[in-house]
Design an enzyme around this catalytic site. Structure first.
Site, PDB file in Angstrom:
ATOM      1  CG  HIS A  14      31.579  14.611  40.017  1.00  0.00           C
ATOM      2  ND1 HIS A  14      31.843  15.585  40.939  1.00  0.00           N
ATOM      3  CD2 HIS A  14      31.637  15.234  38.825  1.00  0.00           C
ATOM      4  CE1 HIS A  14      32.062  16.735  40.336  1.00  0.00           C
ATOM      5  NE2 HIS A  14      31.942  16.549  39.041  1.00  0.00           N
ATOM      6  CB  CYS A  25      27.842  20.772  39.464  1.00  0.00           C
ATOM      7  SG  CYS A  25      29.104  21.680  38.541  1.00  0.00           S
ATOM      8  CG  HIS A  29      28.866  16.568  35.494  1.00  0.00           C
ATOM      9  ND1 HIS A  29      28.142  16.678  36.663  1.00  0.00           N
ATOM     10  CD2 HIS A  29      30.051  17.187  35.724  1.00  0.00           C
ATOM     11  CE1 HIS A  29      28.844  17.351  37.554  1.00  0.00           C
ATOM     12  NE2 HIS A  29      30.013  17.669  37.017  1.00  0.00           N
ATOM     13  CG  HIS A  31      34.797  16.844  35.271  1.00  0.00           C
ATOM     14  ND1 HIS A  31      34.468  17.994  34.587  1.00  0.00           N
ATOM     15  CD2 HIS A  31      33.997  16.821  36.362  1.00  0.00           C
ATOM     16  CE1 HIS A  31      33.515  18.647  35.245  1.00  0.00           C
ATOM     17  NE2 HIS A  31      33.206  17.944  36.325  1.00  0.00           N
ATOM     18  CG  HIS A  69      37.066   4.836  32.709  1.00  0.00           C
ATOM     19  ND1 HIS A  69      38.389   5.166  32.504  1.00  0.00           N
ATOM     20  CD2 HIS A  69      36.394   5.216  31.603  1.00  0.00           C
ATOM     21  CE1 HIS A  69      38.516   5.709  31.305  1.00  0.00           C
ATOM     22  NE2 HIS A  69      37.323   5.764  30.731  1.00  0.00           N
ATOM     23  CD  GLU A 107      35.480  19.374  38.844  1.00  0.00           C
ATOM     24  OE1 GLU A 107      35.050  18.645  39.755  1.00  0.00           O
ATOM     25  OE2 GLU A 107      34.887  20.403  38.476  1.00  0.00           O
TER      26      GLU A 107
END
Length: 117
Positions: A14, A25, A29, A31, A69, A107
């Protein structure tokens, strides 16, 4: 009050594009997310459960099909924050299992966001 919970995992990317460009953020990136759904009831059903854990499999299927994914910016309405995901999963679960009392989304191993009405 009886409470049960079940944990689900998925990986996704995201980007919080509304944040300043120098915010970590704001960059693309990903998680390894953990989602915990909690159900609560003052009484147990005839089998002695709040709800049979097996009945929560549709949440696993939903997460696997829609979130795992994937790029969350393409999946969610609004910012793809853990807080918004907790609300999204709560609403999805509560519409199927009225005993849903909270959803937590992580996360990282050290951070959690929770929606509890």
């Amino acid at each position: 009050m009886f409470r049960i919970s079940k944990e689900f995992h998925f990986s996704a990317s995201h980007q919080l594009t509304h944040l300043p460009a120098d915010h970590q953020c704001a960059r693309l990136h990903g998680h390894n997310y953990v989602v915990v759904v909690e159900l609560a009831s003052a009484s147990l059903n005839g089998d002695g459960f709040v709800r049979d854990y097996h009945e929560l499999k549709p949440l696993k299927d939903y997460i696997d099909e829609v979130f795992d994914h994937r790029h969350l910016n393409d999946v969610l309405d609004g910012p793809s924050t853990a807080e918004n995901m907790a609300l999204h999963f709560f609403e999805w679960c509560h519409s199927r299992w009225p005993e849903t009392s909270a959803v937590r989304v992580s996360e990282t191993p050290k951070t959690w966001a929770e929606y509890r009405p």
